[in-house]
Each structure stands twice: as structure tokens, then as C-alpha cells.
Design a protein around this motif. Structure first.
Motif, PDB file in Angstrom:
ATOM      1  N   MET A 185      16.944   2.837 -33.839  1.00  0.00           N
ATOM      2  CA  MET A 185      16.697   1.398 -33.867  1.00  0.00           C
ATOM      3  C   MET A 185      15.402   1.048 -33.130  1.00  0.00           C
ATOM      4  O   MET A 185      14.601   0.248 -33.602  1.00  0.00           O
ATOM      5  N   LEU A 186      15.190   1.651 -31.967  1.00  0.00           N
ATOM      6  CA  LEU A 186      13.996   1.354 -31.172  1.00  0.00           C
ATOM      7  C   LEU A 186      12.730   1.907 -31.811  1.00  0.00           C
ATOM      8  O   LEU A 186      11.643   1.384 -31.602  1.00  0.00           O
ATOM      9  N   ASN A 187      12.870   2.962 -32.598  1.00  0.00           N
ATOM     10  CA  ASN A 187      11.719   3.533 -33.314  1.00  0.00           C
ATOM     11  C   ASN A 187      11.021   2.493 -34.189  1.00  0.00           C
ATOM     12  O   ASN A 187       9.808   2.561 -34.401  1.00  0.00           O
ATOM     13  N   GLU A 188      11.798   1.567 -34.719  1.00  0.00           N
ATOM     14  CA  GLU A 188      11.268   0.601 -35.686  1.00  0.00           C
ATOM     15  C   GLU A 188      10.763  -0.673 -35.026  1.00  0.00           C
ATOM     16  O   GLU A 188      10.544  -1.682 -35.684  1.00  0.00           O
ATOM     17  N   THR A 189      10.594  -0.654 -33.721  1.00  0.00           N
ATOM     18  CA  THR A 189      10.123  -1.822 -32.977  1.00  0.00           C
ATOM     19  C   THR A 189       8.749  -1.541 -32.383  1.00  0.00           C
ATOM     20  O   THR A 189       8.219  -0.428 -32.489  1.00  0.00           O
ATOM     21  N   ASP A 190       8.181  -2.550 -31.707  1.00  0.00           N
ATOM     22  CA  ASP A 190       6.903  -2.344 -31.028  1.00  0.00           C
ATOM     23  C   ASP A 190       7.084  -2.089 -29.527  1.00  0.00           C
ATOM     24  O   ASP A 190       6.195  -2.363 -28.723  1.00  0.00           O
ATOM     25  N   VAL A 191       8.244  -1.550 -29.147  1.00  0.00           N
ATOM     26  CA  VAL A 191       8.417  -1.031 -27.790  1.00  0.00           C
ATOM     27  C   VAL A 191       7.349   0.032 -27.549  1.00  0.00           C
ATOM     28  O   VAL A 191       7.050   0.843 -28.428  1.00  0.00           O
ATOM     29  N   ASP A 192       6.743   0.038 -26.361  1.00  0.00           N
ATOM     30  CA  ASP A 192       5.662   0.980 -26.071  1.00  0.00           C
ATOM     31  C   ASP A 192       6.158   2.345 -25.613  1.00  0.00           C
ATOM     32  O   ASP A 192       5.545   3.371 -25.908  1.00  0.00           O
ATOM     33  N   LEU A 193       7.268   2.351 -24.886  1.00  0.00           N
ATOM     34  CA  LEU A 193       7.732   3.572 -24.226  1.00  0.00           C
ATOM     35  C   LEU A 193       9.246   3.499 -24.088  1.00  0.00           C
ATOM     36  O   LEU A 193       9.804   2.426 -23.818  1.00  0.00           O
ATOM     37  N   ILE A 194       9.915   4.611 -24.266  1.00  0.00           N
ATOM     38  CA  ILE A 194      11.365   4.680 -24.052  1.00  0.00           C
ATOM     39  C   ILE A 194      11.641   5.496 -22.791  1.00  0.00           C
ATOM     40  O   ILE A 194      11.136   6.609 -22.640  1.00  0.00           O
ATOM     41  N   GLU A 195      12.419   4.902 -21.885  1.00  0.00           N
ATOM     42  CA  GLU A 195      12.867   5.600 -20.683  1.00  0.00           C
ATOM     43  C   GLU A 195      14.322   6.000 -20.924  1.00  0.00           C
ATOM     44  O   GLU A 195      15.201   5.152 -21.008  1.00  0.00           O
ATOM     45  N   LEU A 196      14.560   7.289 -21.045  1.00  0.00           N
ATOM     46  CA  LEU A 196      15.881   7.802 -21.373  1.00  0.00           C
ATOM     47  C   LEU A 196      16.674   8.027 -20.098  1.00  0.00           C
ATOM     48  O   LEU A 196      16.312   8.874 -19.274  1.00  0.00           O
ATOM     49  N   ASN A 197      17.745   7.275 -19.931  1.00  0.00           N
ATOM     50  CA  ASN A 197      18.586   7.383 -18.747  1.00  0.00           C
ATOM     51  C   ASN A 197      19.647   8.452 -18.992  1.00  0.00           C
ATOM     52  O   ASN A 197      20.580   8.235 -19.765  1.00  0.00           O
ATOM     53  N   ILE A 198      19.495   9.613 -18.352  1.00  0.00           N
ATOM     54  CA  ILE A 198      20.469  10.684 -18.546  1.00  0.00           C
ATOM     55  C   ILE A 198      21.448  10.779 -17.377  1.00  0.00           C
ATOM     56  O   ILE A 198      22.100  11.801 -17.170  1.00  0.00           O
TER      57      ILE A 198
END
Length: 300
Positions: free
Chosen positions: A114-127
Motif C-alpha cells: 500500500m505504501l509503495n503506491e504513495t509519495d512517502v519518502d522513506l519507510i521505517e520498519l519497526n521490528i
């Protein structure tokens, strides 16, 4: 003239100071206090695939030089974030970071798609989230488990990917190396430290979930050690956080090896703390004759 710009993970940050996830909402409340475009970036509230109401009972508890929280990832869900919050965040003229958590592989994958198709600049993955399919142990405790989830996410993620590490990991340098090997573009640390508060009058734990996350100035020495350990172990950028309350604190993290930093608990204590930190950082560099933060990064 000093240069606060940072180029990292394929992005340009106007300065190294970001807001930390969970302490800044989506920026709207702070935009009523000051011009949030002063930030190098804004990390969203921690997102999960679907809306979460969060934990019951007391959620915040002050400690000496710190703050404990048991929010429970209350958030509107990825779809609502994309439709309602992201357009406003993009208007703030700074890097927008979507912090994404999950309790199983599928949660992460769907959120990433879902986020791939947005103009979010960076994804911070909370593991740091508990993996419900592995008995509740967080993805970020064992390096092999972290490698597996990060590599799977990297395979489908179209955005720059920064992995947020748990201070409860068995071995921080090994965890950082595993995330780098799995394809992470950067890592951030530390997340809150698991802690306990006791209500002696009622003879019980303060929080319904017994344990909660500790943050604030009291954790800074621990955060500095872990940031240094991680930065020495990997070549990808490290984003340091944990108890930053001043520009001097930022300098400490950069000297320990951080490329970027995040301000968290300080936003609760002094809502307009970030402009002070950015201004103080520039003044420090002018005073010390430092033209670029590269000159002092990782010197400890």
C-alpha cells in the motif's frame, strides 16, 4: 557557512533532525506551534495494517529523567493514514517517513504494498513488534529472524528502507549487520527499553500490560553506546535516538557515528524543542568552525 544538509538513503535532508515516531503524531498539532518545515523529516505515528485502539489503563508515567509509555500502537491504520494524514504531511516541505509495524509477515507485506503506491519518502520498519506466529517474540530480538523479515520486505519495497532496532536485541552489532545484509538502506535505534513501574499503594503494576517502554534523557548513555556499536559494524547510515534534549545531545550522537537523529520524548517536555535544537546545532558548528557534520561523525 555551515552546511546542515544530509544526503542519506538516496534522500536529501535539510538537516539531520527528525521527529521520532509516536511522539509527533502526524505533525498537525505541532504545526500550530511552529513551522515544522524546520525539521529534516517527520516520522509518522507507528502504523499497523488495520486500525488499533491501543492499550487500556494508564498509558504514560513519568520517571526521574524519563517517561514510560504503554500506548499499544494506537493508530488509524495504513489506509486511513494514506487518505487522511499523508497529504497534510507532504505539505510540510520535509522528508516524510512512514513507520510501519506488524505482528506477522503478511501484515508487513500488505502495508508495504500500500505504501509503495504513495509519495512517502522513506519507510521505517519497526521490528520490535511481537511476532504472533513465533510465540510472541519480537522480530527484532534474534538476528536470523530479523534478517528473514527484512529481506522479504526489501524484496517488495520500492521505497528506501530504514529498520528500527530494539534495544532488547540479543546483539546490536550482529542485528545491524543482519539488517544491512538483508538490504536495509539504513537503521535507526534505539526504540524504548522495556521497564516496570510499581504502584505501591495499590500493590500492583502501574500499567495493565505490566511492562512498558522507557524513554527520555535517562536512556541516552545506553542509546549512545548502541548507536556507536551499530555504526562501527555497518556501512549504511545510522539514525540515532534516545533522550535527545539539546543540540549538544545531537552532536554526541553524531560523534558516536549517527548520520541522522530523532527527537522523541523531548517533544512532550518542550513542544517547540526542535527549532531550538536545529538553531543550536548551527550555532555550535559556527562557533567550532565546523563546515560539515562529516568532519565530526564517528570520531568517538
Amino acid at each position: 557557512m555551515t552546511n546542515l544538509k544530509i544526503n542519506a538513503m538516496g534522500l536529501e535532508f535539510k538537516n539531520p533532525v527528525l521527529s521520532a515516531s509516536g511522539t509527533y503524531g502526524f505533525g498537525q498539532e505541532f504545526s500550530e506551534i511552529y513551522d515544522v518545515s524546520v525539521l529534516g523529516g517527520i516520522c509518522s505515528k507507528g502504523l499497523t495494517l488495520r486500525e488499533r485502539n491501543g492499550n487500556t489503563g494508564i498509558r504514560l508515567w513519568e520517571t526521574p529523567m524519563g517517561l514510560m509509555n504503554s500506548i499499544g500502537l494506537q493508530n488509524p491504520g495504513v489506509e486511513c493514514f494514506i487518505n487522511d494524514e499523508l497529504p497534510r504531511m507532504k505539505s510540510y516541505n520535509t522528508v516524510v517517513v512512514a513507520n510501519l509495524g506488524g505482528h506477522c509477515d503478511e501484515d508487513y507485506f500488505e502495508g508495504i504494498y500500500m505504501l509503495n503506491e504513495t509519495d512517502v519518502d522513506l519507510i521505517e520498519l519497526n521490528i520490535s513488534c511481537p511476532n504472533v506466529k513465533s510465540g510472541g517474540m519480537a522480530f527484532g530480538i534474534k538476528s536470523a529472524v530479523a534478517y528473514e523479515i527484512v529481506s522479504k520486505v526489501r524484496h517488495i519495497c520500492k521505497k528506501p528502507l530504514m529498520v528500527k532496532l530494539s534495544p532488547n536485541a540479543e546483539n546490536i552489532p550482529e542485528m545491524a549487520v543482519a539488517c544491512e545484509a538483508a538490504g536495509a538502506d539504513g537503521i535507526s535505534l534505539i526504540n524504548t527499553i522495556q521497564a516496570l513501574a510499581v504502584d505501591i499503594k495499590n500493590r500492583k503494576a502501574v500499567f495493565d500490560n505490566i511492562y512498558a517502554g522507557l524513554s527520555g534523557p535517562c536512556v541516552k548513555p545506553i542509546a549512545l553506546r548502541m548507536v556507536r556499536d551499530a555504526a562501527k559494524a555497518v556501512k549504511i547510515p545510522v539514525c540515532g535516538l534516545g533522550g535527545i534534549m539539546s543540540s549538544d545531545d545531537v552532536i554526541e550522537f553524531i560523534m558516536a557515528g549517527a548520520t541522522l537523529v530523532q527527537v522523541g520524548t523531548g517533544n512532550f517536555i518542550k513542544p517547540d524543542i526542535v527549532p531550538d535544537i536545529v538553531r543550536g546545532l548551527s550555532e555550535f558548528m559556527d562557533r567550532e568552525g565546523i563546515k560539515s557534520l562529516d568532519e565530526i561523525r564517528g570520531i568517538i
